[in-house]
Design an enzyme around this catalytic site. Structure first.
Site, short mmCIF file in Angstrom:
data_model
loop_
_atom_site.label_atom_id
_atom_site.label_comp_id
_atom_site.label_asym_id
_atom_site.label_seq_id
_atom_site.Cartn_x
_atom_site.Cartn_y
_atom_site.Cartn_z
N ARG A 17 1.44 7.92 10.12
CA ARG A 17 0.10 7.45 10.50
C ARG A 17 0.05 7.12 11.99
O ARG A 17 -0.97 7.35 12.65
CB ARG A 17 -0.27 6.22 9.67
CG ARG A 17 -0.61 6.58 8.23
CD ARG A 17 -0.49 5.39 7.32
NE ARG A 17 -1.53 4.40 7.55
CZ ARG A 17 -1.39 3.11 7.27
NH1 ARG A 17 -0.26 2.64 6.79
NH2 ARG A 17 -2.38 2.28 7.50
N ARG A 28 0.84 -1.20 0.00
CA ARG A 28 0.00 0.00 0.00
C ARG A 28 0.88 1.25 0.00
O ARG A 28 1.91 1.28 0.64
CB ARG A 28 -0.88 0.02 1.26
CG ARG A 28 -2.19 -0.73 1.09
CD ARG A 28 -2.94 -0.88 2.37
NE ARG A 28 -3.08 0.34 3.16
CZ ARG A 28 -3.84 0.44 4.25
NH1 ARG A 28 -4.53 -0.61 4.66
NH2 ARG A 28 -3.91 1.56 4.93
P1 AMP Z 1 -7.03 2.66 6.94
O1 AMP Z 1 -7.13 1.62 5.86
O2 AMP Z 1 -8.17 2.63 7.89
O3 AMP Z 1 -5.68 2.64 7.62
O4 AMP Z 1 -7.13 4.09 6.21
C1 AMP Z 1 -6.20 4.47 5.21
C2 AMP Z 1 -6.20 5.99 5.07
O5 AMP Z 1 -7.50 6.44 4.67
C3 AMP Z 1 -5.89 6.75 6.35
O6 AMP Z 1 -4.50 6.86 6.60
C4 AMP Z 1 -6.52 8.11 6.01
O7 AMP Z 1 -5.74 8.84 5.10
C5 AMP Z 1 -7.80 7.69 5.29
N1 AMP Z 1 -8.91 7.49 6.26
C6 AMP Z 1 -9.54 6.32 6.55
N2 AMP Z 1 -10.49 6.50 7.49
C7 AMP Z 1 -10.46 7.82 7.80
C8 AMP Z 1 -11.19 8.64 8.72
N3 AMP Z 1 -12.15 8.13 9.52
N4 AMP Z 1 -10.89 9.97 8.77
C9 AMP Z 1 -9.94 10.50 7.97
N5 AMP Z 1 -9.20 9.78 7.11
C10 AMP Z 1 -9.45 8.45 7.01
#
Ligand code: AMP
Length: 213
Positions: A170, A159
C-alpha cells in the site's frame, strides 16, 4: 466546503476526520470505510473490491468513481464533505472535479498529512481496529485490552490489509499513484501540507492552523 484529505496509509487520516468534521460541519466520506462495510456485508461491490484490498492494491478507478458519485448525490453531502481516501489517482481527481463542477462546486482544500515510510509501516502493522465501532488501537502506542474485546463489546482485529506484505504494498502504491496528487493540487493553489508525526492532538492543532491561517 469540500476538503480532500490526502496522505499515506497510516498517516492518521481516519483519526483526524472526527475533529475536522465537527469543526467545519462536514459529512465524512471514506471510500475505504465504504468498501470495508460492503466487504463485511458480503455485497457484490464488496466481493469486487476484496481481492484488490487484501493485496494492498487500488480498486479500479471506474468502480471507485461511480461509488463516490452516488455518495455525493445523497442529501447529507450537500452541507460539505471531507473526502478521506479519495481521490487516490490523478484520474480520480479529474473525475471528482467534473462531478463537482456539474453541481457548481469545487474542492476548496487538499490537506496532505505527511510522514516517512518507516514510521508508517510501524503504525500500520501494529494497528488494531474494533469491528463494531471502528475505534483504533495500536499494539505499542495504545494497546487494546488483553482479551481483544473493545469497551463497546466489539471484536478488535487486524485489518486484512495491515499485514506486513499488504501494508508495504500500500505504501508503494501510495508513492507511485497517489503522492503525485499533492503536486496536482499544489498547481491549483489548493494544497495545505501538515506533518503527521507526533500525537493526534498535535496534528489536529497543526491542521487547524493550516486551514484557518
Ligand atoms: P483506506 O481505508 O483508505 O486505507 O482504504 C483501504 C483500501 O480500500 C485501499 O487499500 C484500496 O484497496 C481501497 N480504496 C479505498 N479508497 C480507494 C480509492 N480512492 N481508489 C481505489 N481504491 C481505494
Amino acid at each position: 466546503m469540500i476538503i480532500v484529505l490526502l496522505g499515506p496509509p497510516g498517516a492518521g487520516k481516519g483519526t483526524q476526520t472526527a475533529a475536522l468534521v465537527n469543526r467545519y460541519g462536514l459529512t465524512p466520506i471514506s471510500t475505504g470505510d465504504i468498501f470495508r462495510a460492503n466487504l463485511n456485508a458480503g455485497t457484490l461491490l464488496g466481493l469486487e473490491a476484496k481481492n484488490y484490498m487484501n493485496q494492498g492494491l487500488l480498486v479500479p478507478d471506474e468502480l471507485t468513481v461511480r461509488l463516490v458519485e452516488d455518495r455525493l448525490a445523497q442529501p447529507d453531502a450537500k452541507k460539505g464533505c471531507l473526502l478521506d481516501g479519495f481521490p487516490r489517482t490523478v484520474f480520480q481527481a479529474e473525475e471528482l472535479d467534473k462531478i463537482l463542477a456539474a453541481q457548481g462546486l469545487a474542492v476548496d482544500y487538499c490537506l496532505l498529512l505527511d510522514l516517512p515510510d518507516l514510521e508508517l509501516l510501524t503504525r500500520l502493522t501494529g494497528r488494531r481496529v474494533c469491528r463494531a465501532c471502528g475505534s483504533v488501537w495500536h499494539l505499542t502506542f495504545s494497546p487494546p485490552p488483553d482479551n481483544l474485546i473493545c469497551p463497546c463489546g466489539g471484536e478488535i482485529y487486524q485489518r486484512g490489509d495491515d499485514g506486513e506484505a499488504a501494508a508495504s504494498n500500500r505504501l508503494k502504491v501510495y508513492q507511485a499513484q497517489t503522492r503525485p496528487l499533492a503536486a496536482w493540487y499544489q498547481k491549483r493553489g489548493k494544497l495545505k501540507t501538515v506533518s503527521a508525526s507526533g500525537s493526534p492532538e498535535r496534528v489536529a492543532t497543526a491542521i487547524q492552523q493550516a486551514l484557518d491561517g
